[in-house]
Design a protein around this motif. Structure first.
Motif, PDB file in Angstrom:
ATOM      1  N   ARG A 199      41.774  35.193 -12.474  1.00 25.07           N
ATOM      2  CA  ARG A 199      42.815  36.412 -12.372  1.00 25.07           C
ATOM      3  C   ARG A 199      44.523  35.077 -12.990  1.00 25.07           C
ATOM      4  NH1 ARG A 199      43.701  40.005  -8.050  1.00 25.07           N
ATOM      5  NH2 ARG A 199      41.594  40.690  -7.997  1.00 25.07           N
ATOM      6  N   ASN A 200      44.413  34.304 -12.315  1.00 25.29           N
ATOM      7  CA  ASN A 200      44.805  33.399 -12.357  1.00 25.29           C
ATOM      8  C   ASN A 200      44.852  32.432 -13.635  1.00 25.29           C
ATOM      9  OD1 ASN A 200      47.643  31.844 -11.968  1.00 25.29           O
ATOM     10  ND2 ASN A 200      46.841  30.370 -10.363  1.00 25.29           N
ATOM     11  N   GLN A 201      44.084  31.715 -14.416  1.00 22.83           N
ATOM     12  CA  GLN A 201      43.076  31.349 -15.029  1.00 22.83           C
ATOM     13  C   GLN A 201      44.062  32.207 -16.530  1.00 22.83           C
ATOM     14  OE1 GLN A 201      41.983  28.509 -14.955  1.00 22.83           O
ATOM     15  NE2 GLN A 201      42.540  28.185 -12.922  1.00 22.83           N
ATOM     16  N   GLY A 202      43.866  33.985 -16.427  1.00 21.06           N
ATOM     17  CA  GLY A 202      43.958  34.434 -17.885  1.00 21.06           C
ATOM     18  C   GLY A 202      45.217  34.764 -18.405  1.00 21.06           C
ATOM     19  N   THR A 203      46.249  34.104 -16.702  1.00 25.18           N
ATOM     20  CA  THR A 203      48.218  33.860 -17.446  1.00 25.18           C
ATOM     21  C   THR A 203      47.881  34.000 -18.633  1.00 25.18           C
ATOM     22  OG1 THR A 203      47.660  33.985 -14.962  1.00 25.18           O
ATOM     23  CG2 THR A 203      50.287  33.942 -16.328  1.00 25.18           C
ATOM     24  N   ILE A 204      49.191  34.715 -19.464  1.00 23.75           N
ATOM     25  CA  ILE A 204      49.361  34.010 -20.956  1.00 23.75           C
ATOM     26  C   ILE A 204      50.700  33.319 -19.780  1.00 23.75           C
ATOM     27  CG2 ILE A 204      50.111  34.556 -22.981  1.00 23.75           C
ATOM     28  CD1 ILE A 204      48.429  36.651 -22.778  1.00 23.75           C
ATOM     29  N   THR A 205      51.304  31.972 -20.090  1.00 25.16           N
ATOM     30  CA  THR A 205      52.140  31.964 -19.830  1.00 25.16           C
ATOM     31  C   THR A 205      53.007  31.111 -21.010  1.00 25.16           C
ATOM     32  OG1 THR A 205      51.288  29.509 -20.266  1.00 25.16           O
ATOM     33  CG2 THR A 205      51.063  30.681 -17.653  1.00 25.16           C
ATOM     34  N   PRO A 206      54.144  30.674 -21.639  1.00 25.63           N
ATOM     35  CA  PRO A 206      54.666  30.091 -22.720  1.00 25.63           C
ATOM     36  C   PRO A 206      54.472  28.588 -22.987  1.00 25.63           C
ATOM     37  CG  PRO A 206      56.634  30.946 -21.172  1.00 25.63           C
ATOM     38  CD  PRO A 206      55.195  30.618 -19.698  1.00 25.63           C
ATOM     39  N   LEU A 207      54.215  28.140 -22.055  1.00 29.39           N
ATOM     40  CA  LEU A 207      53.048  26.796 -22.700  1.00 29.39           C
ATOM     41  C   LEU A 207      51.848  27.744 -23.689  1.00 29.39           C
ATOM     42  CD1 LEU A 207      53.217  23.792 -23.034  1.00 29.39           C
ATOM     43  CD2 LEU A 207      51.830  23.904 -20.523  1.00 29.39           C
ATOM     44  N   ARG A 208      51.286  28.413 -23.414  1.00 30.06           N
ATOM     45  CA  ARG A 208      50.199  28.888 -23.095  1.00 30.06           C
ATOM     46  C   ARG A 208      50.498  29.903 -25.206  1.00 30.06           C
ATOM     47  NH1 ARG A 208      45.519  30.938 -19.411  1.00 30.06           N
ATOM     48  NH2 ARG A 208      45.213  28.247 -18.395  1.00 30.06           N
ATOM     49  N   VAL A 209      51.240  30.218 -25.364  1.00 27.61           N
ATOM     50  CA  VAL A 209      51.632  30.852 -26.563  1.00 27.61           C
ATOM     51  C   VAL A 209      51.761  29.725 -27.513  1.00 27.61           C
ATOM     52  CG1 VAL A 209      53.502  32.067 -27.802  1.00 27.61           C
ATOM     53  CG2 VAL A 209      52.298  33.406 -24.619  1.00 27.61           C
ATOM     54  N   VAL A 210      52.794  29.081 -26.728  1.00 30.92           N
ATOM     55  CA  VAL A 210      52.307  27.102 -27.966  1.00 30.92           C
ATOM     56  C   VAL A 210      51.967  26.757 -28.266  1.00 30.92           C
ATOM     57  CG1 VAL A 210      54.163  24.904 -27.558  1.00 30.92           C
ATOM     58  CG2 VAL A 210      55.181  27.123 -26.903  1.00 30.92           C
ATOM     59  N   ILE A 211      50.675  26.920 -27.786  1.00 27.57           N
ATOM     60  CA  ILE A 211      49.521  26.438 -27.976  1.00 27.57           C
ATOM     61  C   ILE A 211      49.185  26.900 -28.773  1.00 27.57           C
ATOM     62  CG2 ILE A 211      47.209  25.538 -27.208  1.00 27.57           C
ATOM     63  CD1 ILE A 211      48.764  24.573 -24.656  1.00 27.57           C
ATOM     64  N   ALA A 212      48.729  28.702 -28.455  1.00 28.56           N
ATOM     65  CA  ALA A 212      48.582  29.626 -29.353  1.00 28.56           C
ATOM     66  C   ALA A 212      48.993  28.996 -31.096  1.00 28.56           C
ATOM     67  CB  ALA A 212      48.347  30.262 -28.834  1.00 28.56           C
ATOM     68  N   LEU A 213      50.580  29.430 -31.286  1.00 28.53           N
ATOM     69  CA  LEU A 213      51.753  28.647 -32.227  1.00 28.53           C
ATOM     70  C   LEU A 213      50.496  27.590 -32.736  1.00 28.53           C
ATOM     71  CD1 LEU A 213      53.944  30.608 -30.683  1.00 28.53           C
ATOM     72  CD2 LEU A 213      52.938  31.446 -32.610  1.00 28.53           C
ATOM     73  N   CYS A 214      50.433  26.502 -31.995  1.00 30.36           N
ATOM     74  CA  CYS A 214      50.188  25.556 -32.860  1.00 30.36           C
ATOM     75  C   CYS A 214      48.543  25.323 -33.484  1.00 30.36           C
ATOM     76  CB  CYS A 214      50.476  23.938 -31.859  1.00 30.36           C
ATOM     77  SG  CYS A 214      52.417  23.549 -31.041  1.00 30.36           S
ATOM     78  N   LEU A 215      48.106  25.843 -32.639  1.00 30.37           N
ATOM     79  CA  LEU A 215      46.670  26.486 -33.359  1.00 30.37           C
ATOM     80  C   LEU A 215      46.406  27.364 -34.555  1.00 30.37           C
ATOM     81  CD1 LEU A 215      44.579  25.829 -30.480  1.00 30.37           C
ATOM     82  CD2 LEU A 215      44.789  24.223 -32.258  1.00 30.37           C
ATOM     83  N   PHE A 216      47.210  28.221 -34.585  1.00 31.05           N
ATOM     84  CA  PHE A 216      47.812  29.636 -35.127  1.00 31.05           C
ATOM     85  C   PHE A 216      48.141  28.825 -37.061  1.00 31.05           C
ATOM     86  CE2 PHE A 216      48.903  33.961 -36.714  1.00 31.05           C
ATOM     87  CZ  PHE A 216      47.447  34.225 -36.761  1.00 31.05           C
ATOM     88  N   ALA A 217      49.471  28.301 -36.310  1.00 30.52           N
ATOM     89  CA  ALA A 217      49.699  28.549 -37.849  1.00 30.52           C
ATOM     90  C   ALA A 217      49.256  27.013 -39.035  1.00 30.52           C
ATOM     91  CB  ALA A 217      51.347  26.983 -36.941  1.00 30.52           C
ATOM     92  N   PRO A 218      47.869  26.228 -39.000  1.00 25.39           N
ATOM     93  CA  PRO A 218      47.631  25.557 -39.953  1.00 25.39           C
ATOM     94  C   PRO A 218      46.874  27.076 -40.676  1.00 25.39           C
ATOM     95  CG  PRO A 218      47.208  24.304 -38.142  1.00 25.39           C
ATOM     96  CD  PRO A 218      48.185  25.231 -37.184  1.00 25.39           C
ATOM     97  N   PHE A 219      46.691  28.249 -40.082  1.00 29.83           N
ATOM     98  CA  PHE A 219      45.556  28.991 -40.626  1.00 29.83           C
ATOM     99  C   PHE A 219      46.571  29.581 -41.710  1.00 29.83           C
ATOM    100  CE2 PHE A 219      42.843  27.727 -37.128  1.00 29.83           C
ATOM    101  CZ  PHE A 219      41.548  27.507 -37.596  1.00 29.83           C
ATOM    102  N   VAL A 220      47.287  30.221 -40.923  1.00 32.85           N
ATOM    103  CA  VAL A 220      48.106  31.023 -41.716  1.00 32.85           C
ATOM    104  C   VAL A 220      49.368  30.532 -43.089  1.00 32.85           C
ATOM    105  CG1 VAL A 220      50.393  32.019 -41.315  1.00 32.85           C
ATOM    106  CG2 VAL A 220      48.954  32.559 -39.530  1.00 32.85           C
TER     107      VAL A 220
END
Length: 87
Positions: free
Chosen positions: A10-31
């Motif tokens: 359960r702890n490994q699946g937690t959405i943290t602000p750091l993970r949101v930043v990571i996702a945005l870094c990876l998602f921005a080039p696709f957009v």
């Protein structure tokens, strides 16, 4: 023992602000690349190269930097979760 394992899962699946930043870094080039109408033009020229081409080449470099940032942040996140030092 199974209770501890479930808690860790359960702890490994937690959405943290750091993970949101990571996702945005990876998602921005696709957009940026999939929104073709934003760069489907010839002007402004850069060294005689139409905007359509140099914009895409610029995003190759930006994507590289964003992927490196995402990787470093992911390492930081994993070290923090394991309780190690965060270098």
């Amino acid at each position: 023992m199974p209770e501890v394992t479930q808690g860790k899962q359960r702890n490994q699946g937690t959405i943290t602000p750091l993970r949101v930043v990571i996702a945005l870094c990876l998602f921005a080039p696709f957009v940026a690349m999939l929104w073709v109408s934003s760069y489907a033009k010839t002007e402004p020229l850069f060294a005689g190269i139409p905007f359509f081409y140099w914009y895409q080449m610029l995003w190759v470099l930006i994507s590289t930097v964003l992927t490196m940032v995402a990787y470093k942040l992911w390492q930081l996140d994993q070290r923090a979760r394991k309780g190690g030092d965060a270098r």
